[in-house]
Design a protein around this motif. Structure first.
Motif, short mmCIF file in Angstrom:
data_model
loop_
_atom_site.label_atom_id
_atom_site.label_comp_id
_atom_site.label_asym_id
_atom_site.label_seq_id
_atom_site.Cartn_x
_atom_site.Cartn_y
_atom_site.Cartn_z
N GLU A 163 -6.82 1.89 -7.69
CA GLU A 163 -6.01 1.56 -6.52
C GLU A 163 -6.87 1.52 -5.27
O GLU A 163 -7.93 2.15 -5.20
CB GLU A 163 -4.86 2.56 -6.34
CG GLU A 163 -5.31 3.99 -6.20
CD GLU A 163 -4.14 4.96 -6.09
OE1 GLU A 163 -2.99 4.56 -6.33
OE2 GLU A 163 -4.39 6.14 -5.77
N ASN A 164 -6.39 0.73 -4.31
CA ASN A 164 -7.07 0.60 -3.02
C ASN A 164 -5.98 0.56 -1.95
O ASN A 164 -5.34 -0.48 -1.76
CB ASN A 164 -7.94 -0.65 -3.00
CG ASN A 164 -8.77 -0.75 -1.74
OD1 ASN A 164 -8.41 -0.19 -0.70
ND2 ASN A 164 -9.88 -1.47 -1.82
N THR A 165 -5.76 1.67 -1.29
CA THR A 165 -4.67 1.73 -0.32
C THR A 165 -5.02 0.96 0.95
O THR A 165 -4.14 0.65 1.75
CB THR A 165 -4.30 3.19 0.02
OG1 THR A 165 -5.48 3.88 0.42
CG2 THR A 165 -3.69 3.90 -1.17
N ALA A 166 -6.30 0.65 1.14
CA ALA A 166 -6.70 -0.12 2.33
C ALA A 166 -6.33 -1.59 2.17
O ALA A 166 -5.94 -2.25 3.14
CB ALA A 166 -8.20 0.03 2.57
N THR A 167 -6.44 -2.12 0.96
CA THR A 167 -6.19 -3.55 0.74
C THR A 167 -4.86 -3.82 0.04
O THR A 167 -4.46 -4.98 -0.08
CB THR A 167 -7.30 -4.15 -0.15
OG1 THR A 167 -7.31 -3.44 -1.40
CG2 THR A 167 -8.67 -4.04 0.51
N GLY A 168 -4.17 -2.76 -0.44
CA GLY A 168 -2.95 -2.97 -1.19
C GLY A 168 -3.21 -3.62 -2.54
O GLY A 168 -2.50 -4.54 -2.95
N ALA A 206 0.82 -1.21 0.00
CA ALA A 206 0.00 0.00 0.00
C ALA A 206 0.85 1.26 0.00
O ALA A 206 0.44 2.29 -0.56
CB ALA A 206 -0.93 -0.01 1.20
N GLU A 207 2.05 1.20 0.58
CA GLU A 207 2.87 2.42 0.64
C GLU A 207 3.44 2.80 -0.73
O GLU A 207 3.96 3.90 -0.90
CB GLU A 207 4.01 2.27 1.68
CG GLU A 207 5.02 1.18 1.37
CD GLU A 207 4.66 -0.17 2.00
OE1 GLU A 207 3.45 -0.38 2.32
OE2 GLU A 207 5.56 -1.00 2.16
N MET A 208 3.31 1.91 -1.72
CA MET A 208 3.74 2.26 -3.08
C MET A 208 2.61 2.93 -3.87
O MET A 208 2.82 3.37 -5.00
CB MET A 208 4.20 1.01 -3.83
CG MET A 208 5.49 0.41 -3.28
SD MET A 208 5.96 -1.12 -4.16
CE MET A 208 6.35 -0.46 -5.81
N LEU A 209 1.41 2.99 -3.28
CA LEU A 209 0.25 3.51 -4.02
C LEU A 209 -0.02 4.97 -3.64
O LEU A 209 0.79 5.61 -2.99
CB LEU A 209 -0.96 2.62 -3.72
CG LEU A 209 -0.75 1.13 -4.05
CD1 LEU A 209 -1.97 0.31 -3.66
CD2 LEU A 209 -0.44 0.96 -5.54
N GLY A 210 -1.13 5.49 -4.09
CA GLY A 210 -1.52 6.86 -3.75
C GLY A 210 -0.51 7.89 -4.27
O GLY A 210 -0.05 7.79 -5.41
N GLU A 211 -0.17 8.84 -3.44
CA GLU A 211 0.72 9.93 -3.88
C GLU A 211 2.09 9.43 -4.31
O GLU A 211 2.71 9.99 -5.21
CB GLU A 211 0.87 10.98 -2.78
CG GLU A 211 -0.38 11.84 -2.65
CD GLU A 211 -0.22 12.97 -1.65
OE1 GLU A 211 0.92 13.35 -1.36
OE2 GLU A 211 -1.25 13.46 -1.17
N ASN A 212 2.56 8.36 -3.65
CA ASN A 212 3.87 7.82 -4.04
C ASN A 212 3.83 7.26 -5.46
O ASN A 212 4.76 7.46 -6.25
CB ASN A 212 4.32 6.75 -3.05
CG ASN A 212 4.73 7.36 -1.72
OD1 ASN A 212 5.08 8.54 -1.65
ND2 ASN A 212 4.67 6.57 -0.67
N LEU A 213 2.73 6.59 -5.80
CA LEU A 213 2.59 6.07 -7.17
C LEU A 213 2.46 7.22 -8.16
O LEU A 213 3.05 7.18 -9.25
CB LEU A 213 1.37 5.15 -7.27
CG LEU A 213 1.21 4.47 -8.63
CD1 LEU A 213 2.30 3.44 -8.86
CD2 LEU A 213 -0.15 3.79 -8.76
N THR A 214 1.72 8.22 -7.78
CA THR A 214 1.54 9.37 -8.68
C THR A 214 2.90 9.95 -9.08
O THR A 214 3.15 10.24 -10.25
CB THR A 214 0.68 10.46 -8.01
OG1 THR A 214 -0.54 9.87 -7.57
CG2 THR A 214 0.38 11.60 -8.96
N GLU A 215 3.77 10.09 -8.09
CA GLU A 215 5.10 10.64 -8.38
C GLU A 215 5.95 9.66 -9.19
O GLU A 215 6.57 10.02 -10.18
CB GLU A 215 5.82 11.00 -7.08
CG GLU A 215 5.32 12.28 -6.45
CD GLU A 215 5.12 13.41 -7.49
OE1 GLU A 215 6.09 13.75 -8.19
OE2 GLU A 215 3.99 13.91 -7.61
#
Lengths: 108, 108
Positions: free
Chosen positions: B44-49, B13-22
């Motif tokens: 993406e679903n940062t809750a489930t990875g 999950a830590e690779m998703l969201g804003e980190n993935l955007t960048e």
């Protein structure tokens, strides 16, 4: 924030294609009335006997409620191996790739 | 005839969201150059990875070639449980539900 609901399942191939188009017209019209519903792409593969849908919903709660109802409905229609996922949309990356983020779309 | 390519996988999950955007901005721009590519919704679903994409491609052969390449690429990025499906679009039902059939869209 709009979400994607992704559903797929197996179904006898003879129920898909033109037969589905005829059988599901009223169902499609009713889906337009579901709370939070924005759009659905009807997906199918007559070679493998798989089908499903890619939906935009206005929010996760609406998508969840619809998914729970729809899973029972397609099960009653003969669907097996039903798989549903609700995803957030990465709006920045989706905008780069010309995808529908749901922003600026009106609900129906 | 345009098709839907549906891909999803698990990813920390830590690779998703804003980190993935960048991290994936350059990747997104490169995807616009792929043969037959029309659009991608980044899911993406940062809750489930979980994460993936919903693509329109101009034809099944382009979608298949892209899927084979992309599966290896996301595997190298740490994705697991990768699942890809290529579907035809039921255009009549999709049009009733305001979905993108790919008709009238330009390829990019």
């Amino acid at each position: 924030m709009a979400v994607i609901l992704q559903i797929d399942f197996t179904m006898p191939a003879e129920m898909l294609g033109e037969n589905l188009t005829e059988a599901a017209r009223g169902l499609a019209e009713s889906i337009n009335q579901e709370p939070g519903f924005m759009s659905k792409i009807w997906t199918e593969n007559t070679a493998t006997g798989e089908a499903g849908g890619i939906y935009h919903f206005a929010d996760r709660a609406s998508a969840q409620a619809y998914m729970e109802m729809h899973v029972k409905r397609v099960e009653a229609m003969g669907a097996k191996n039903i798989r549903g996922r609700i995803f957030d949309i990465n709006e920045t990356l989706t905008a780069i790739n010309y995808g529908q983020t749901g922003k600026g779309q009106t609900g129906h």
